[in-house]
Scaffold this active site. Structure first.
Site, short mmCIF file in Angstrom:
data_model
loop_
_atom_site.label_atom_id
_atom_site.label_comp_id
_atom_site.label_asym_id
_atom_site.label_seq_id
_atom_site.Cartn_x
_atom_site.Cartn_y
_atom_site.Cartn_z
N LYS A 152 0.84 -1.20 0.00
CA LYS A 152 0.00 0.00 0.00
C LYS A 152 0.87 1.25 0.00
O LYS A 152 1.89 1.30 0.67
CB LYS A 152 -0.90 0.00 1.23
N GLU A 175 -3.94 4.45 -2.29
CA GLU A 175 -4.69 5.19 -1.28
C GLU A 175 -4.50 6.69 -1.44
O GLU A 175 -3.66 7.30 -0.78
CB GLU A 175 -4.25 4.75 0.12
N LYS A 217 -8.17 2.26 -2.13
CA LYS A 217 -8.53 2.46 -0.72
C LYS A 217 -8.79 3.95 -0.47
O LYS A 217 -7.94 4.67 0.05
CB LYS A 217 -7.43 1.94 0.20
N SER A 244 -12.26 4.47 7.14
CA SER A 244 -13.42 4.89 7.93
C SER A 244 -13.65 6.39 7.79
O SER A 244 -14.76 6.87 7.98
CB SER A 244 -13.23 4.52 9.39
N GLY A 245 -12.60 7.13 7.52
CA GLY A 245 -12.74 8.57 7.35
C GLY A 245 -13.09 9.30 8.64
O GLY A 245 -13.77 10.31 8.61
N GLY A 246 -12.63 8.79 9.77
CA GLY A 246 -12.90 9.46 11.03
C GLY A 246 -14.28 9.19 11.59
O GLY A 246 -14.65 9.72 12.63
#
Length: 163
Positions: A17, A60, A102, A146-148
């Site tokens: 990644k 990502e 991602k 999750s983006g926080g």
């Protein structure tokens, strides 16, 4: 990087990644076109090198969630970033079928009032629209950050986004 990728492959690794981070700040002109392009080149060079070593690159292109931007601004930036990333991957000869994406979901900034209380259906709709507009059909998988968000909220948004 080629030597490291080859060594990791020899050690049994099959995925790698690379993350780049961009920030949204309209007043400061961020992200700039140069920052988007430079990050896309970095991701493409990494992906081409990883694939040459037999690894599946996980790409990502993260857009930071800090800030006061609304969801529409986040969607516009995400569309631009993903569009530039995929054009650049093609220029570098990356086999899209051998990559994974991602991203985070399309969310307003953490300092925006809608961040905590926004509707997961809206998050899902903007995220799906963004991905449909930018991610080539050849890409076999998308795994979300999750983006926080809390685990429950991220799961609910993902469930709404599943066709």
């Amino acid at each position: 990087m080629a030597d490291r990728c080859a060594a990791y492959y020899d050690a049994g690794v099959r995925f790698a990644k690379w993350r780049c981070l961009l920030r949204i700040d309209a007043a400061a002109g961020q992200p700039s076109a140069l920052a988007v392009a430079d990050n896309a080149v970095g991701l493409a060079r990494y992906a081409a090198t990883a694939q040459a070593a037999g690894l599946v690159p996980i790409i990502e292109p993260e857009i930071a969630i800090d800030g006061r931007h609304d969801a529409a601004a986040a969607a516009a930036v995400a569309e631009e970033v993903l569009s530039v990333v995929y054009r650049t991957l093609q220029v570098y000869g990356v086999l899209l079928e051998g990559t994974l994406l991602k991203p985070q979901m399309v969310l307003p900034g953490m300092d925006h009032p809608a961040f905590a209380g926004g509707d997961v259906v809206d998050v899902a709709a903007l995220t799906l629209r963004t991905l449909r507009r930018t991610v080539p059909p050849a890409v076999p998988g998308v795994m979300f950050l999750s983006g926080g968000q809390s685990e429950a909220r991220a799961t609910a948004a993902t469930a709404k986004a599943t066709p």
